[in-house]
Design a protein around this motif. Structure first.
Motif, PDB file in Angstrom:
ATOM      1  N   GLY A 117       0.854  -1.187   0.000  1.00  0.00           N
ATOM      2  CA  GLY A 117       0.000   0.000   0.000  1.00  0.00           C
ATOM      3  C   GLY A 117       0.885   1.230   0.000  1.00  0.00           C
ATOM      4  N   ALA A 118       0.489   2.275  -0.753  1.00  0.00           N
ATOM      5  CA  ALA A 118       1.316   3.485  -0.789  1.00  0.00           C
ATOM      6  C   ALA A 118       0.458   4.681  -1.145  1.00  0.00           C
ATOM      7  CB  ALA A 118       2.435   3.328  -1.808  1.00  0.00           C
ATOM      8  N   LYS A 119       0.782   5.797  -0.533  1.00  0.00           N
ATOM      9  CA  LYS A 119       0.041   7.035  -0.797  1.00  0.00           C
ATOM     10  C   LYS A 119       0.937   8.230  -0.544  1.00  0.00           C
ATOM     11  CE  LYS A 119      -2.387   8.768   2.617  1.00  0.00           C
ATOM     12  NZ  LYS A 119      -1.347   9.553   3.319  1.00  0.00           N
ATOM     13  N   LEU A 120       0.605   9.331  -1.175  1.00  0.00           N
ATOM     14  CA  LEU A 120       1.322  10.564  -0.885  1.00  0.00           C
ATOM     15  C   LEU A 120       0.999  10.967   0.546  1.00  0.00           C
ATOM     16  CD1 LEU A 120      -0.763  13.258  -0.909  1.00  0.00           C
ATOM     17  CD2 LEU A 120      -0.811  12.702  -3.307  1.00  0.00           C
ATOM     18  N   SER A 121       1.838  11.792   1.119  1.00  0.00           N
ATOM     19  CA  SER A 121       1.554  12.223   2.491  1.00  0.00           C
ATOM     20  C   SER A 121       1.589  13.736   2.573  1.00  0.00           C
ATOM     21  CB  SER A 121       2.580  11.644   3.455  1.00  0.00           C
ATOM     22  OG  SER A 121       2.397  12.243   4.722  1.00  0.00           O
ATOM     23  N   GLY A 122       0.540  14.318   3.166  1.00  0.00           N
ATOM     24  CA  GLY A 122       0.484  15.776   3.286  1.00  0.00           C
ATOM     25  C   GLY A 122      -0.181  16.362   2.060  1.00  0.00           C
ATOM     26  N   ALA A 123       0.353  17.485   1.603  1.00  0.00           N
ATOM     27  CA  ALA A 123      -0.323  18.193   0.523  1.00  0.00           C
ATOM     28  C   ALA A 123      -0.094  17.561  -0.843  1.00  0.00           C
ATOM     29  CB  ALA A 123       0.126  19.642   0.517  1.00  0.00           C
ATOM     30  N   GLY A 124       0.997  16.790  -1.014  1.00  0.00           N
ATOM     31  CA  GLY A 124       1.286  16.178  -2.309  1.00  0.00           C
ATOM     32  C   GLY A 124       2.045  17.129  -3.217  1.00  0.00           C
ATOM     33  N   GLY A 125       1.879  16.956  -4.536  1.00  0.00           N
ATOM     34  CA  GLY A 125       2.622  17.784  -5.492  1.00  0.00           C
ATOM     35  C   GLY A 125       4.114  17.482  -5.449  1.00  0.00           C
ATOM     36  N   GLY A 126       4.482  16.297  -4.955  1.00  0.00           N
ATOM     37  CA  GLY A 126       5.876  15.928  -4.675  1.00  0.00           C
ATOM     38  C   GLY A 126       5.934  15.568  -3.198  1.00  0.00           C
ATOM     39  N   GLY A 127       7.095  15.662  -2.612  1.00  0.00           N
ATOM     40  CA  GLY A 127       7.217  15.405  -1.170  1.00  0.00           C
ATOM     41  C   GLY A 127       7.203  13.925  -0.835  1.00  0.00           C
ATOM     42  N   MET A 128       6.832  13.639   0.415  1.00  0.00           N
ATOM     43  CA  MET A 128       6.963  12.271   0.912  1.00  0.00           C
ATOM     44  C   MET A 128       5.810  11.354   0.508  1.00  0.00           C
ATOM     45  SD  MET A 128       9.547  11.198   2.434  1.00  0.00           S
ATOM     46  CE  MET A 128      11.074  12.097   2.600  1.00  0.00           C
ATOM     47  N   VAL A 129       6.181  10.112   0.209  1.00  0.00           N
ATOM     48  CA  VAL A 129       5.197   9.059  -0.049  1.00  0.00           C
ATOM     49  C   VAL A 129       5.349   8.061   1.093  1.00  0.00           C
ATOM     50  CG1 VAL A 129       4.575   7.190  -1.632  1.00  0.00           C
ATOM     51  CG2 VAL A 129       5.353   9.377  -2.548  1.00  0.00           C
ATOM     52  N   LEU A 130       4.226   7.633   1.657  1.00  0.00           N
ATOM     53  CA  LEU A 130       4.255   6.644   2.729  1.00  0.00           C
ATOM     54  C   LEU A 130       3.939   5.281   2.116  1.00  0.00           C
ATOM     55  CD1 LEU A 130       4.463   6.194   5.840  1.00  0.00           C
ATOM     56  CD2 LEU A 130       1.973   6.391   5.900  1.00  0.00           C
ATOM     57  N   CYS A 131       4.805   4.300   2.380  1.00  0.00           N
ATOM     58  CA  CYS A 131       4.633   2.976   1.770  1.00  0.00           C
ATOM     59  C   CYS A 131       4.577   1.901   2.850  1.00  0.00           C
ATOM     60  CB  CYS A 131       5.814   2.653   0.862  1.00  0.00           C
ATOM     61  SG  CYS A 131       6.177   3.925  -0.350  1.00  0.00           S
ATOM     62  N   TYR A 132       3.756   0.889   2.617  1.00  0.00           N
ATOM     63  CA  TYR A 132       3.642  -0.236   3.557  1.00  0.00           C
ATOM     64  C   TYR A 132       3.682  -1.551   2.786  1.00  0.00           C
ATOM     65  CZ  TYR A 132       1.900  -3.800   6.587  1.00  0.00           C
ATOM     66  OH  TYR A 132       1.794  -4.967   7.301  1.00  0.00           O
ATOM     67  N   HIS A 133       4.396  -2.513   3.350  1.00  0.00           N
ATOM     68  CA  HIS A 133       4.343  -3.886   2.818  1.00  0.00           C
ATOM     69  C   HIS A 133       4.713  -4.813   3.963  1.00  0.00           C
ATOM     70  CE1 HIS A 133       4.768  -7.367   0.282  1.00  0.00           C
ATOM     71  NE2 HIS A 133       4.440  -6.660  -0.796  1.00  0.00           N
ATOM     72  N   ASP A 134       4.019  -5.953   4.078  1.00  0.00           N
ATOM     73  CA  ASP A 134       4.372  -6.854   5.193  1.00  0.00           C
ATOM     74  C   ASP A 134       5.727  -7.514   4.974  1.00  0.00           C
ATOM     75  OD1 ASP A 134       3.461  -8.497   3.226  1.00  0.00           O
ATOM     76  OD2 ASP A 134       1.683  -9.199   4.313  1.00  0.00           O
TER      77      ASP A 134
END
Ligand code: MEV
Length: 345
Positions: A297-314
């Motif tokens: 699972g992965a999604k942008l974090s905060g406002a987006g437009g670049g910046g950090m992406v939060l990723c999860y995998h078991d």
């Protein structure tokens, strides 16, 4: 001579980015990267920033500038458009610091200066990690303590929220709240006061198997990205905001039940909706796409437009490998760390 050192963590959104501005809930975690401020007595305001820029200005100048920016904020709030405020805040590299410090001095009725030495583990050029919120928290706490004012976390958070408004127009307050209190926070913007629930009893374990990935410098500020979403037609924006809100409720239940299959699915649904709101980028799509393709699972974090992406995998090692093969570096960090605190000197 009095010398104060304080710190506050950055943050990352597990869910609820943008929708939180519209009163939907968000789950936000503090991260193991901190912002630090050392405050010493001075007759003027001297800012030594190890990461960005340094400068000097008078106490009166800072207070007057913050009043001017507050007036621009009120004007923007009436028009539902903060472009003039954003323009003014970009006019000079010290504008944000001057407005922020002026606001603190005015609110706390302080008429003496301070020498502030700022440093941060949170790269300010990378969005999504709450660098401005952590800064707002530490300078409020540092200036207050330098002047022998012991403020509650609630009061520090309130002042920092006012500072965040000057920077971002109409932020939810979730970023400063998480940087102030730390931990894993359920945040909902509400009147007369925001709902802030620390989730440590409901989710008592440490969140693992998450990594952050830097999707590059943002072309727009948080305020501009929030404004972009606000400018979308209501009928297009509202269902997506509502869906993001539902995801936050479901994520809370999933985390409580340690159901990480649902957590990652919800992250992917959130990313889809954020992308439809126009705040994703090619790089974010590339990173989230590869994590999704290997079952994470992965999604942008905060406002987006670049910046950090939060990723999860078991299988974190598998995810790290896939991210590295794409040419990015997975960043490990602790989630849910302590909030604002006074540091030993
Ligand atoms: C910014 O870090 C998060 C947003 O939801 C804005 C806000 O909450 O104020 C995009």
């Amino acid at each position: 001579m009095t010398v104060i050192k304080v710190s506050a963590p950055g943050k990352i959104h597990l869910i609820g980015d943008h929708s939180v501005v519209y009163g939907e809930p968000a789950i936000i975690a503090s991260i193991g990267l901190r912002c630090y401020a050392i405050a010493e007595e001075s007759d003027r305001i001297i800012v030594n920033d190890r990461q960005i820029n340094s400068g000097k200005f008078g106490v009166k100048e800072a207070i007057e500038f913050s009043t001017e920016m507050e007036n621009l904020w009120s004007y923007g709030s009436q028009k539902n458009d903060f472009s003039e405020l954003f323009q003014a805040m970009k006019s000079d590299s010290m504008s944000f610091k001057k407005a922020a410090i002026g606001k603190i001095l005015k609110t706390l009725k302080i008429d003496s200066g301070a020498k502030l030495t700022l440093s941060s583990d949170i790269p300010s050029h990378v969005g999504g990690m709450g660098s401005s919120a952590a800064f707002a928290i530490v300078i409020t706490k540092a200036i207050a303590e330098l002047n022998a004012k012991r403020l509650s976390l609630e009061k520090i958070n309130e002042i920092a929220y006012g500072i965040e408004k000057l920077q971002h127009g109409n932020p939810s307050g979730g970023d400063n709240t998480t940087c102030c209190y730390g931990g894993l926070i359920w945040f909902k913007k509400a009147s007369p006061s925001n709902i802030i629930i620390p989730l440590k009893n409901e989710i008592p374990y440490t969140l693992e198997d998450f990594v952050m990935v830097n999707a590059g410098k943002r072309a727009k500020t948080t305020g501009e990205l929030v404004q972009h979403v606000r400018n979308l037609p209501d009928g297009y924006r509202s269902p997506r905001i509502k869906k993001l809100g539902e995801c936050a409720w479901e994520m809370r239940s999933a985390l409580k039940a340690r159901d990480f299959k649902s957590v990652k699915d919800l992250m992917n649904i959130a990313q889809q909706n954020l992308s439809e709101l126009g705040v994703s980028t090619k790089k974010i799509d590339e990173i989230t796409g590869v994590v999704r393709s290997i079952g994470g699972g992965a999604k942008l974090s905060g406002a987006g437009g670049g910046g950090m992406v939060l990723c999860y995998h078991d299988d974190k090692a598998k995810m790290a490998k896939a991210i590295k093969e794409l040419g990015y570096t997975p960043i490990e960090t602790r989630l849910g760390v302590e909030g604002a605190r006074t540091e030993e000197r």
